[in-house]
Design an enzyme around this catalytic site. Structure first.
Site, PDB file in Angstrom:
ATOM      1  CD  GLU A 199     -27.523 -43.291  21.471  1.00  0.00           C
ATOM      2  OE1 GLU A 199     -26.287 -43.173  21.387  1.00  0.00           O
ATOM      3  OE2 GLU A 199     -28.197 -43.886  20.622  1.00  0.00           O
ATOM      4  CD  GLU A 387     -30.396 -40.999  17.903  1.00  0.00           C
ATOM      5  OE1 GLU A 387     -29.624 -41.855  17.447  1.00  0.00           O
ATOM      6  OE2 GLU A 387     -30.049 -40.119  18.704  1.00  0.00           O
TER       7      GLU A 387
HETATM    8  C1  BG6 Z   1     -26.844 -42.368  18.053  1.00  0.00           C
HETATM    9  C2  BG6 Z   1     -26.536 -40.937  18.356  1.00  0.00           C
HETATM   10  O1  BG6 Z   1     -26.026 -43.164  18.804  1.00  0.00           O
HETATM   11  O2  BG6 Z   1     -26.587 -42.850  16.784  1.00  0.00           O
HETATM   12  C3  BG6 Z   1     -26.440 -40.018  17.151  1.00  0.00           C
HETATM   13  O3  BG6 Z   1     -27.450 -40.417  19.279  1.00  0.00           O
HETATM   14  C4  BG6 Z   1     -25.727 -40.765  16.042  1.00  0.00           C
HETATM   15  O4  BG6 Z   1     -25.820 -38.834  17.526  1.00  0.00           O
HETATM   16  C5  BG6 Z   1     -26.549 -41.970  15.673  1.00  0.00           C
HETATM   17  O5  BG6 Z   1     -25.436 -39.978  14.933  1.00  0.00           O
HETATM   18  C6  BG6 Z   1     -26.034 -42.759  14.489  1.00  0.00           C
HETATM   19  O6  BG6 Z   1     -24.703 -43.140  14.684  1.00  0.00           O
HETATM   20  P1  BG6 Z   1     -23.603 -42.759  13.629  1.00  0.00           P
HETATM   21  O7  BG6 Z   1     -22.339 -43.173  14.237  1.00  0.00           O
HETATM   22  O8  BG6 Z   1     -23.967 -43.522  12.409  1.00  0.00           O
HETATM   23  O9  BG6 Z   1     -23.703 -41.302  13.415  1.00  0.00           O
END
Ligand code: BG6
Length: 492
Positions: A199, A387
């Site tokens: 990101e 993701e």
């Molecule tokens: C993304 C990141 O922004 O979102 C991850 O690359 C992160 O590292 C994921 O864990 C989910 O966000 P969160 O805050 O729910 O862990």
């Protein structure tokens, strides 16, 4: 039709959110290791000491700059979730076996830079750190699981921040390239897919995640420039070391809508789109876009560039685009529509057509189809969703089962949207790694209760728990999805 026969199915993690063992076998501290736990209401903090010896901590989000003279460090009476995480460092064999049982043919992990170069600026890599990832990749290979490796996932060595101010300093480019050269050479026959920075476009929102403590526009722009150069040099170098490497960028890419058809809202959307595409424009097209150059000019930002930087950017364009998609956002020029009450870090304008997750993230599978098309039309490069997922509260029933139908609903609706983007719109999508395939520490809040996994981990927010792994209902559902190559998305 539907997903291609060689479609990459798997899940995604990051070293600091799963490994634990934060100082074992020579590892140094990274920026992730100085972030306390938090919650939805009270965010994570970064802890540091000022020259007068007084301790401080700043919220990670919304961020206020940590002074340059601060020494960022850990304190004994704070809880830092990355220090133990889910103990993947010692449990990787059993965890990978579970992923294999689900049918994964790929697994996204990150290499923790500070296992390889504990301070970031060391001359010689740490052999024990390198050996750990050898073992992890060998274990993946045992099950024909392709590793998808993020080189830097919010894990900048802390020394680089304390000593150099992080990515604002050009020397970080050399340190990163040295690190890349080491891992590219070491794992050249074990890893094919790489992502240079997780990101990369979060710098403005979460500077500390990106390894920067400055919050002023001039220094942030300089830090971004250095990450662009570092990424481009890594792509070039990687292709020299192994021409078969596929090296991608990774951008956070929510769908963004205008609240109304009022031209003022549409203009706001256009500006937001430019912001959203700035990073991918540079990394996929190899040059700064005009809108950004004009903006820098307007703001009086002057980039300190070296003579061959433009050439480096041109030569270092990526092979594919990795992106995260969780939700959509709404923008408007009408300030009275801003939702100032909310602690929601995802959007400040509510979308009346969507429901929100437990953590306030708007649920929007159609948005995924829209962004797949937007990215593919703009760059014509292969796309990889690295993701996507639902952070939710799970409960373990008396019989030990975890019936996470809400997660299955979320994921199946997003997979359906992907199918439509492939079948009806002709998007070239090569893989899907849902986020947090095994429960892990939340990056945003440091919580454990915000669970994304198919595999439950018995660990609680404050660190208690047996660390036992349990298969959730979604485990069996995803197993079926992979077995049928995405044909059967039903929840039964
Ligand atoms: C993304 C990141 O922004 O979102 C991850 O690359 C992160 O590292 C994921 O864990 C989910 O966000 P969160 O805050 O729910 O862990």
């Amino acid at each position: 039709m539907g997903f291609s026969n060689d479609f990459l199915w798997g899940g995604a993690t990051a070293a600091n959110q799963i490994e634990g063992a934060y100082l074992d076998d020579g590892k140094g501290l990274s920026t992730a290791d100085v972030m306390t736990n938090g919650s939805h209401e009270s965010g994570r903090r970064v802890t540091y000491t000022m020259p007068d010896g007084i301790r401080h901590s700043n919220l990670v989000f919304p961020y206020t700059a940590i002074p340059d003279e601060a020494v960022i460090e850990c304190f004994d009476d704070e809880y830092y979730p990355s220090h133990t995480a889910i103990n993947f460092y010692y449990n990787y064999k059993r965890d990978i076996a579970l992923l294999a049982e689900m049918g994964f043919n790929c697994f996204r992990i990150s290499i923790n830079w500070t296992r390889i170069f504990p301070n970031g600026d060391d001359e010689v890599p740490n052999e024990r750190g390198l050996e750990f990832y050898d073992k992890v990749f060998d274990e993946c290979s045992k099950y024909d699981i392709e590793p998808i490796v993020t080189i830097s996932h919010y894990e900048t060595p802390l020394t680089l921040v304390n000593k150099y101010g992080g990515w604002v300093d050009r020397r970080c480019v050399d340190f990163y390239v040295r690190y890349c050269e080491t891992i590219f050479k070491r794992y050249k026959d074990k890893v094919k897919y790489w992502l240079t920075f997780n990101e990369i476009n979060i710098m403005k929102k979460h500077p500390v995640f990106a390894g920067v403590i400055a919050d002023d526009a001039q220094r942030q722009a300089q830090a971004i420039h250095h990450e662009f150069i570092a990424s481009a040099l890594a792509v070039k170098l990687g292709h020299e070391i192994n021409p078969a490497f596929q090296i991608g960028m990774m951008t956070a890419y929510p769908a963004v809508y205008a609240l109304t058809c009022n031209p003022a809202d549409q203009l706001k959307l256009m500006k937001e789109d430019q912001n959203r595409h700035f990073f991918s424009d540079v990394q996929c097209r190899g040059a700064y876009p005009n809108y950004k150059l004009k903006e820098y000019n307007r703001l009086g930002i002057e980039l300190n560039k070296e003579p061959d930087d433009d050439e480096i950017l041109k030569e270092g364009v990526v092979d594919f685009i990795g992106f995260s998609y969780y939700n959509s956002e709404v923008v408007t020029a009408d300030k009275s529509k801003l939702n100032t009450e909310s602690h929601n870090m995802y959007t400040t304008v509510l979308n009346p057509y969507l429901n929100n997750s437990d953590w306030g993230s708007p649920l929007d599978p159609t948005g995924l189809r829209i962004v797949l098309n937007a990215l593919y039309e703009r760059y014509n490069l292969p796309l990889f969703i690295v993701e996507n997922g639902l952070g939710a509260l799970d409960t373990v029933d008396e019989d030990g089962s975890i019936n996470d139908d809400y997660r299955i609903d979320y994921l199946s609706s997003h997979l359906e949207a992907m199918k439509n983007a492939i079948d009806e719109d002709g998007v070239d999508l090569i893989g899907y790694t849902s986020w947090g395939c095994i429960d892990l520490v939340s990056a945003g809040t440091g919580e454990m209760r915000k669970r994304y996994g198919y595999i439950y981990v018995d660990k609680q927010d404050e660190g208690s728990g047996t660390l036992e792994r349990k298969k959730k209902k979604s485990f069996y559902w995803y197993q079926k999805v992979i077995r049928t190559n995405g044909e059967d998305l039903s929840n039964n």
